[in-house]
Design an enzyme around this catalytic site. Sequence first.
Site, PDB file in Angstrom:
ATOM      1  CD1 TRP A 118      45.233  24.879  44.818  1.00 39.55           C
ATOM      2  CD2 TRP A 118      47.064  25.888  45.606  1.00 39.55           C
ATOM      3  NE1 TRP A 118      45.372  24.520  46.134  1.00 39.55           N
ATOM      4  CE2 TRP A 118      46.480  25.111  46.639  1.00 39.55           C
ATOM      5  CE3 TRP A 118      48.228  26.602  45.873  1.00 39.55           C
ATOM      6  CZ2 TRP A 118      47.034  25.049  47.923  1.00 39.55           C
ATOM      7  CZ3 TRP A 118      48.782  26.541  47.148  1.00 39.55           C
ATOM      8  CH2 TRP A 118      48.190  25.776  48.154  1.00 39.55           C
TER       9      TRP A 118
ATOM     10  CD1 TRP B 202      33.938  34.477  42.235  1.00 35.09           C
ATOM     11  CD2 TRP B 202      35.775  33.987  41.063  1.00 35.09           C
ATOM     12  NE1 TRP B 202      34.721  35.609  42.191  1.00 35.09           N
ATOM     13  CE2 TRP B 202      35.860  35.334  41.484  1.00 35.09           C
ATOM     14  CE3 TRP B 202      36.825  33.454  40.310  1.00 35.09           C
ATOM     15  CZ2 TRP B 202      36.941  36.149  41.177  1.00 35.09           C
ATOM     16  CZ3 TRP B 202      37.918  34.268  39.998  1.00 35.09           C
ATOM     17  CH2 TRP B 202      37.956  35.596  40.424  1.00 35.09           C
TER      18      TRP B 202
ATOM     19  CD1 TRP C 214      57.966  27.490  40.004  1.00 28.39           C
ATOM     20  CD2 TRP C 214      57.180  28.236  41.961  1.00 28.39           C
ATOM     21  NE1 TRP C 214      56.810  28.157  39.744  1.00 28.39           N
ATOM     22  CE2 TRP C 214      56.291  28.623  40.923  1.00 28.39           C
ATOM     23  CE3 TRP C 214      56.883  28.593  43.276  1.00 28.39           C
ATOM     24  CZ2 TRP C 214      55.136  29.356  41.172  1.00 28.39           C
ATOM     25  CZ3 TRP C 214      55.723  29.315  43.529  1.00 28.39           C
ATOM     26  CH2 TRP C 214      54.869  29.685  42.481  1.00 28.39           C
TER      27      TRP C 214
ATOM     28  CD  GLU D 154      32.502  33.599  46.107  1.00 26.57           C
ATOM     29  OE1 GLU D 154      33.299  32.666  45.853  1.00 26.57           O
ATOM     30  OE2 GLU D 154      32.851  34.790  46.126  1.00 26.57           O
TER      31      GLU D 154
ATOM     32  CD1 TRP E 168      51.603  27.272  40.302  1.00 28.14           C
ATOM     33  CD2 TRP E 168      49.962  25.748  40.322  1.00 28.14           C
ATOM     34  NE1 TRP E 168      51.380  26.881  39.004  1.00 28.14           N
ATOM     35  CE2 TRP E 168      50.381  25.948  38.988  1.00 28.14           C
ATOM     36  CE3 TRP E 168      48.945  24.838  40.584  1.00 28.14           C
ATOM     37  CZ2 TRP E 168      49.807  25.256  37.915  1.00 28.14           C
ATOM     38  CZ3 TRP E 168      48.367  24.147  39.512  1.00 28.14           C
ATOM     39  CH2 TRP E 168      48.803  24.370  38.194  1.00 28.14           C
TER      40      TRP E 168
ATOM     41  CG  ASN F 168      37.228  30.774  49.392  1.00 34.60           C
ATOM     42  OD1 ASN F 168      37.794  29.965  48.675  1.00 34.60           O
ATOM     43  ND2 ASN F 168      37.108  32.053  49.056  1.00 34.60           N
TER      44      ASN F 168
END
Length: 473
Positions: free
Chosen positions: A387, A282, A310, A279, A364, A346
């Site tokens: 996102w 990430w 969208w 993590e 987003w 998360n």
Amino acid sequence: MNKALIWFRQDLRLADNPAVDAAVKECDTVLPVFIDETGGNSGLLQKESSASHVWLHHALLALDTKLQDKGSALLIRRGVALQCLSELVKEAGITHVYWNRRYDPAGISTDTAIKKALTETGCKVRSFNGSLLDEPWTVLKQDDTPYKVFTAFWKARLKRGIDTQLFPEPATLPAADKQPQGLSIEQLNYLPDIRWDQGMMEHWTVGEDAAQEKLADFLEQQGAEYKTLRDLPAQTGTSRLSPHLHFGEISPRRIYYQAEAYLAEHPGAETGIRCFLSEVGWREFAYSLLYHFPETVSEPLDQRFTGFEWRDDYASDLKRWQRGMTGFPIIDAGMRELWATGWMHNRVRMIVASLLTKNLLIHWREGEKWFHDTLLDADLASNTMGWQWVAGSGADAAPYFRIFNPVLQSEKFDPSGDYIRRWVPELKDFSNKQIHQPYQYVDKFKDYPAPMVDLKASRARALERFAAIKSDK
């Protein structure tokens, strides 16, 4: 006499701070400075939100307390960074300026211009990597292009080796003989006039010491089982270090060092600790993406999504999502947790983001904007990456056909409904089975809304629109 100025930004700590370490070693006196750049035309891409400002207020207080213990104090100015620094260099006779680098495009541009301008005046300027395991330009593929897939990126990063040598916390910080005047932390007005923040901050302890204590507690109590516990929002299974990392109260290098040290003494915790460290990986990946693809803060990395259809009639639906009144219990629990605490689990972040972008077809960017406004850990790199990942338009993105079903996710990761009951108290009397789909029990609805969208129909609609662009080149 060499006189240092340390410009603190998102590195509000003294331990393992390379800028602090260099200043103390190379200069006779040290002037710690924080500049409120939001008060001037700083050009910064993304300023702290109201929630983040609350944390920043407390973080600055904690840093100033540590500095005073070392014989120093934090000097605060407000305005354009270059102007403030130039004035302080003259007022205090500064010969050296130190800071830790920023990696967002506007921050890079601003810092480059400041370094050039100060250097031209004869001041020595040094900058350091104080927020990442390594610089974002160091891990590239064999063809010198950046990675877009996390697994390959992290494998290459680990192959390079992780430098876990920590910079020591200085014993003292010799104060400058000329102490310029500055603002008080209270004069920054980071706390709201209507004190909505007090309830939020009951969930947190701020500062460098608190961050180190939280890391130690996490490793000891949850580290070994992290891989399983991290998906269960009702349990304390994650480190909750993200706000501390965002403000640099702890470094990723310290996290890595202490995790490896813990693992050396507890080899049975290998699975959990390695998952936890991934993590951290990430976060490194997010900064690599931000550095190499700065346009992704507003535009899709996958250019096919420039043609995605969208919705533009979403104002009322967006408000329901923001307020945690969607009719899907785990989503509403997450959105209310966010509003109350400035943080969201998360696993739940992925679920709420999927509903917004795929079932509701809301761009987003609206979700990213809301998270930036309400999260204490609203990190530009991680927020943007997360996102775009859920929307399907980013690096290593969730495939277009992956649409999180909030009911199934709720049943799997909050089977007893404890997380839901904590944040959606109007459902507290529902049974463990009923609580995931309360709309099936109309007589118990009370004040809870019906689902705002049909999951099956909205999934089909999303897949249809994704299919329209997936074959485009």
